[in-house]
Design an enzyme around this catalytic site. Structure first.
Site, PDB file in Angstrom:
ATOM      1  N   ASP A  89       0.800  -1.228   0.000  1.00 58.33           N
ATOM      2  CA  ASP A  89       0.000   0.000   0.000  1.00 58.33           C
ATOM      3  C   ASP A  89       0.832   1.278   0.000  1.00 58.33           C
ATOM      4  O   ASP A  89       0.307   2.375   0.241  1.00 58.33           O
ATOM      5  CB  ASP A  89      -0.983  -0.010   1.172  1.00 58.33           C
ATOM      6  N   ASP A 150      -7.085  -4.605  -4.806  1.00 56.08           N
ATOM      7  CA  ASP A 150      -6.802  -3.248  -4.322  1.00 56.08           C
ATOM      8  C   ASP A 150      -5.479  -2.721  -4.878  1.00 56.08           C
ATOM      9  O   ASP A 150      -5.285  -1.518  -5.035  1.00 56.08           O
ATOM     10  CB  ASP A 150      -6.704  -3.209  -2.784  1.00 56.08           C
TER      11      ASP A 150
HETATM   12  N1  GLY Z   1      -7.108  -1.693   0.535  1.00 54.57           N
HETATM   13  C1  GLY Z   1      -7.725  -2.110   1.738  1.00 54.57           C
HETATM   14  C2  GLY Z   1      -9.180  -1.942   1.720  1.00 54.57           C
HETATM   15  O1  GLY Z   1      -9.770  -1.525   0.736  1.00 54.57           O
HETATM   16  O2  GLY Z   1      -9.774  -2.240   2.757  1.00 54.57           O
END
Ligand code: GLY
Length: 376
Positions: A89, A150
């Site tokens: 992330d 994601d």
């Molecule tokens: N990327 C983590 C979420 O969307 O919870």
């Protein structure tokens, strides 16, 4: 409520939040109107920074600018300390903070920080299975060969790093990962897996699964939204029509499966009974993704009207029934987000990424300001 009024009301709340949050970063609420604060222990700190940059771009308000610059310094200290950077992330964290600082201010230190972040993200590349490992240490039995949808929003940091440096490796690894995501996360009926497992030695495909969704084969609405936006951004960079088509298919599925008020429940396959939580953040992300998609669909494309109408309907619903409308007591902008219904973590609350994408959607619509995913 018109978009300009909504932005101004949202910024009232943001200005109050600057004082309330101090040097910390909002994450989610848990049952009340206040955010739980973090200090670089989450994947989410960039969203608050991004909101400050968006607010500054709209208002040119020095207070918002100073807070945005402070937030980048804070993310810089995180980088220097190597604090909680061992995950994929990095793109969320540094696109919306350091890269935003570069895009808005042309600040060289911010550009350097964003490029450092791209190098950190590259450490997640696994050459045997040819993917970016989302979570956990290299070789981890469960997560070693696992991709998650994601991640498509983390890849734009790498597209940008190639543009900035001329080093093709960032975008090439990102392209291979995006292609794997397209082939394995997106299903034949245009729904999506949240995650997919590969053998981490051979790269052989194993199975789809979920982390936050209702069940392994269900369609977690936020994952579908990450896919809409992520593939539209991949198309912007690579110009491969397969990415545009994939974004379109995911968007069509998303819109066609919305309930009456045009805001998604947390999972398209969760039983819809009284009290089933929504995920307003999924809808805000999908709106931004569809607005990006619309930038690439040619004039006269048969889907343009369908998607434009869906944006209007969802935004009307978010504004009338989810938006806190400049509240002085509630710290969030958008009610009824869900972090993880499955994990009972903030299942019906403010979530900071929901606020970010809601504001990005408003700024895209009102000002044509598209956030900080790509160089302008
Ligand atoms: N990327 C983590 C979420 O969307 O919870």
């Amino acid at each position: 409520m018109d978009w300009q009024t909504a932005i101004e009301r949202a910024l009232n709340t943001v200005r109050l939040d600057i004082k309330r949050f101090g040097n910390s970063f909002p994450l989610v609420s848990e049952g009340g109107g206040s955010y739980i604060l973090t200090n670089h222990s989450s994947w989410t700190e960039g969203f608050w920074s991004g909101m400050l940059w968006l607010g500054y771009e709209y208002s040119k308000d020095a207070e918002l600018h100073a807070a945005a610059v402070r937030s980048v310094s804070s993310l810089k200290a995180r980088m220097e300390a190597g604090q909680d950077l061992d995950h994929h992330d990095i793109g969320f964290l540094y696109s919306l903070s350091a890269k935003a600082g570069w895009i808005v201010d042309r600040d060289e230190d911010s550009r350097v920080l964003a490029l450092q972040a791209a190098d950190v993200l590259m450490k997640r590349w696994r050459s045997a299975p040819q993917l970016f490992q989302a979570w956990g240490p290299e070789g981890d039995a469960d997560n070693g060969g696992r991709i998650i949808i994601d991640c498509l929003l983390n890849l734009p940091l790498l597209y940008w790093a190639t543009e900035q440096t001329g080093d093709a490796r960032y975008a090439e690894c990102a392209r291979i990962h995006a292609e794997k995501s397209r082939r394995f996360l997106v299903r034949g009926d245009d729904s999506s897996f949240h995650t997919f497992y590969f053998d981490q030695t051979t790269g052989d495909s194993l199975r789809g699964g979920t982390h936050q969704g209702f069940r392994d084969g269900s369609t977690w609405t936020r994952g579908q939204a990450w896919g809409i936006y992520g593939f539209a951004l991949a198309y912007r960079y690579f110009k491969d029509p397969a990415y545009l088509e994939t974004s379109r298919r995911l968007a069509r599925y998303f819109v066609e499966h919305l309930p009456e008020d045009h805001v998604a429940y947390w999972d398209f396959d969760a039983p819809q009974v009284p009290g089933t939580p929504r995920d307003s953040s999924a809808s805000a992300i999908a709106v931004c993704g569809i607005l990006e998609l619309l930038e690439h669909l040619p004039e006269g494309d048969a889907d343009r009207e369908f998607f434009s109408r869906s944006v209007e309907l969802t935004m009307d619903s978010l504004l009338s029934s989810y938006f806190t409308a400049g509240s002085e007591t509630e710290e969030g902008l958008m009610r009824h987000g869900s972090y993880s219904v499955r994990g009972n973590s903030a299942p019906d609350d403010f979530v900071i990424w929901g606020d970010y994408f809601f504001l990005e959607a408003l700024l895209r619509l009102q000002q044509g300001i598209p956030g900080y995913w790509y160089e302008r």
